[in-house]
Write an enzyme that holds these catalytic residues in place. Structure first.
Site, PDB file in Angstrom:
ATOM      1  N   SER A 127       6.827  -3.586   2.531  1.00  0.00           N
ATOM      2  CA  SER A 127       6.983  -3.122   2.546  1.00  0.00           C
ATOM      3  C   SER A 127       8.424  -2.351   3.248  1.00  0.00           C
ATOM      4  CB  SER A 127       5.396  -1.184   2.864  1.00  0.00           C
ATOM      5  OG  SER A 127       6.669  -0.282   3.408  1.00  0.00           O
ATOM      6  N   TYR A 182      -0.041   2.708   9.507  1.00  0.00           N
ATOM      7  CA  TYR A 182       0.595   1.986   8.161  1.00  0.00           C
ATOM      8  C   TYR A 182       1.956   0.959   8.701  1.00  0.00           C
ATOM      9  CZ  TYR A 182       2.196   1.326   3.888  1.00  0.00           C
ATOM     10  OH  TYR A 182       2.427   0.407   2.551  1.00  0.00           O
TER      11      TYR A 182
HETATM   12  N1  LIG Z   1       3.899   3.009  -3.707  1.00  0.00           N
HETATM   13  C1  LIG Z   1       4.708   3.140  -1.946  1.00  0.00           C
HETATM   14  O1  LIG Z   1       5.440   3.691  -1.729  1.00  0.00           O
HETATM   15  C2  LIG Z   1       4.247   1.813  -1.417  1.00  0.00           C
HETATM   16  C3  LIG Z   1       5.681   0.848  -0.178  1.00  0.00           C
HETATM   17  C4  LIG Z   1       5.881   0.406   0.230  1.00  0.00           C
HETATM   18  C5  LIG Z   1       4.648  -0.764  -0.276  1.00  0.00           C
HETATM   19  N2  LIG Z   1       3.568  -0.527  -1.386  1.00  0.00           N
HETATM   20  C6  LIG Z   1       2.069  -1.398  -1.110  1.00  0.00           C
HETATM   21  O2  LIG Z   1       1.840  -1.477  -2.322  1.00  0.00           O
HETATM   22  C7  LIG Z   1       0.795  -1.833  -2.366  1.00  0.00           C
HETATM   23  C8  LIG Z   1       0.055  -2.033  -3.606  1.00  0.00           C
HETATM   24  O3  LIG Z   1       0.418   0.144  -3.158  1.00  0.00           O
HETATM   25  P1  LIG Z   1       0.280   0.924  -4.786  1.00  0.00           P
HETATM   26  O4  LIG Z   1       1.180   1.802  -3.876  1.00  0.00           O
HETATM   27  O5  LIG Z   1       0.454   0.276  -6.270  1.00  0.00           O
HETATM   28  O6  LIG Z   1      -0.599   1.582  -4.670  1.00  0.00           O
HETATM   29  P2  LIG Z   1      -2.443   2.226  -5.728  1.00  0.00           P
HETATM   30  O7  LIG Z   1      -2.760   2.844  -5.146  1.00  0.00           O
HETATM   31  O8  LIG Z   1      -1.960   2.471  -6.979  1.00  0.00           O
HETATM   32  O9  LIG Z   1      -2.757   0.733  -6.082  1.00  0.00           O
HETATM   33  C9  LIG Z   1      -3.206  -0.262  -4.810  1.00  0.00           C
HETATM   34  C10 LIG Z   1      -4.726  -1.194  -5.595  1.00  0.00           C
HETATM   35  O10 LIG Z   1      -5.173  -1.651  -4.215  1.00  0.00           O
HETATM   36  C11 LIG Z   1      -6.744  -1.293  -4.515  1.00  0.00           C
HETATM   37  N3  LIG Z   1      -7.365  -1.325  -3.435  1.00  0.00           N
HETATM   38  C12 LIG Z   1      -7.244  -0.487  -1.839  1.00  0.00           C
HETATM   39  N4  LIG Z   1      -8.370  -1.009  -1.315  1.00  0.00           N
HETATM   40  C13 LIG Z   1      -8.514  -2.333  -2.066  1.00  0.00           C
HETATM   41  C14 LIG Z   1      -9.719  -3.487  -1.251  1.00  0.00           C
HETATM   42  N5  LIG Z   1     -10.784  -3.001   0.224  1.00  0.00           N
HETATM   43  N6  LIG Z   1     -10.144  -4.436  -1.993  1.00  0.00           N
HETATM   44  C15 LIG Z   1      -9.438  -4.848  -2.686  1.00  0.00           C
HETATM   45  N7  LIG Z   1      -8.578  -3.488  -3.502  1.00  0.00           N
HETATM   46  C16 LIG Z   1      -8.277  -2.602  -2.659  1.00  0.00           C
HETATM   47  C17 LIG Z   1      -6.553   0.379  -4.972  1.00  0.00           C
HETATM   48  O11 LIG Z   1      -7.879   0.440  -5.451  1.00  0.00           O
HETATM   49  C18 LIG Z   1      -5.680   0.535  -6.187  1.00  0.00           C
HETATM   50  O12 LIG Z   1      -6.066  -0.052  -7.136  1.00  0.00           O
HETATM   51  C19 LIG Z   1      -0.092  -1.676  -1.099  1.00  0.00           C
HETATM   52  O13 LIG Z   1       0.031  -3.148  -0.107  1.00  0.00           O
HETATM   53  C20 LIG Z   1       1.084  -0.639  -0.420  1.00  0.00           C
HETATM   54  O14 LIG Z   1       0.758  -1.071   1.460  1.00  0.00           O
HETATM   55  C21 LIG Z   1       3.269   0.587  -1.702  1.00  0.00           C
END
Ligand SMILES: NC(=O)c1ccc[n+]([C@@H]2O[C@H](COP(=O)([O-])OP(=O)(O)OC[C@H]3O[C@@H](n4cnc5c(N)ncnc54)[C@H](O)[C@@H]3O)[C@@H](O)[C@H]2O)c1
Length: 277
Positions: free
Chosen positions: A145, A158
């Site tokens: 991230s 985070y």
């Molecule tokens: N959305 C943003 O702005 C952003 C920015 C930088 C990094 N990220 C990172 O991207 C990655 C994906 O996040 P996203 O934004 O797509 O969110 P999201 O919530 O849409 O997707 C995350 C998925 O992970 C699953 N999950 C959560 N805990 C879990 C567990 N213990 N075991 C298995 N699955 C689990 C959730 O059910 C969900 O479907 C994360 O690592 C997040 O930190 C997101």
């Protein structure tokens, strides 16, 4: 036309939603067989059934060693091998700064739960996948991230977790060379369903209903602080992940691609909301 990942077998965690879903779809479109891992069974099943052939859903909690082992075993049983492990499942901390925690218990609970998913989950996934990746000279990929590099892309916990992910990627890239490449993507703010790791109280909303989608003004916040004046989409990150997972990136390890519209070169004008051109 040949896909970039023809014949490869991939596991993507957190593939039921957001960035992980887009990555699973892109990997599949590029020719890979995909094990779709998510905590929520219905989400994993929906994505796998949308993909059709060459996709299998697994309801698994990445914080549990046995669930990671089961994902790897499924890839091998169903598709014969494993080439790509993409650790991506993650949770958020609602941008809470240290003084905003109301009790030490709340701080401990957030730390334990968030680090269990964002950090331990990636470590356990790598541990489970490495024996099979050694056989295929495969690749590990992780979603870091902008919070792995800069402040205020999340709250204290985070941000700490994503800095730990940067360390994980770099150390594993060293430890697993020359057989396994280890790289990452570092998305900037992206509209997804990303949830807080624990309930944060009424003023932060119902954790079951609250996600990044619901944060008022977040799109303007991202646009104003991003030189490309753009909120990247999950598909933008998936395109980069597909490249890093492919043989086109055979010469890359220990690299984290900043999929963030230039956040790191924003300068004072961008921060103040002004354009240079
Ligand atoms: N959305 C943003 O702005 C952003 C920015 C930088 C990094 N990220 C990172 O991207 C990655 C994906 O996040 P996203 O934004 O797509 O969110 P999201 O919530 O849409 O997707 C995350 C998925 O992970 C699953 N999950 C959560 N805990 C879990 C567990 N213990 N075991 C298995 N699955 C689990 C959730 O059910 C969900 O479907 C994360 O690592 C997040 O930190 C997101």
């Amino acid at each position: 036309m040949a896909g970039r990942l023809d014949g490869k077998v991939a596991i993507v965690t957190g593939a039921g939603s957001g960035i992980g879903k887009a990555i699973a779809e892109r990997f599949h479109r590029e020719g890979a067989a995909v094990v779709v891992v998510d905590l929520k069974a219905d989400r994993a099943e929906a994505v796998a059934s949308e993909l059709g052939d060459r996709a299998v859903p697994i309801a698994a909690d990445v914080t549990r060693p046995e669930d990671n082992q089961r994902a790897v075993a499924t890839a091998v049983q169903r598709f014969g091998k494993l080439d790509i492990f993409m650790g991506n499942a993650g949770v958020f901390d609602g941008f809470l700064s240290l003084p905003q925690y109301q009790t030490p218990d709340q701080l401990v609970e957030m730390f334990d739960r968030l680090f269990a998913v964002n950090v331990k989950g990636y470590l356990l996934g790598a541990y489970a996948a490495v024996p099979e990746l050694l056989k295929t000279q495969g690749t590990l990929l992780f979603t870091a991230s902008t919070a792995g590099f800069y402040t205020n892309q999340g709250g204290i916990i985070y941000t700490m977790s994503k800095h730990a992910v940067v360390g994980l990627i770099r150390e594993l890239a060293y430890e697993l060379a020359p057989k396994i490449r280890v790289n990452g993507i570092a998305p900037g703010g992206t509209f997804t369903d990303l949830r807080n790791a624990i309930p944060l109280g009424a003023e932060f909303g119902d954790p079951d209903k609250r996600s990044l989608f619901d944060m008022p003004g977040l799109d303007q916040f991202i646009i104003q602080s991003t030189p490309l004046r753009r909120v990247n989409r999950p598909e933008d990150h998936a395109a980069v992940a597909a490249f890093l997972a492919s043989d086109d990136a055979a010469g890359l390890t220990g690299v984290i691609v900043h999929c963030d519209g230039g956040y790191g070169i924003r300068g004072a004008a961008s921060a103040a909301g002004g354009d240079n051109l």
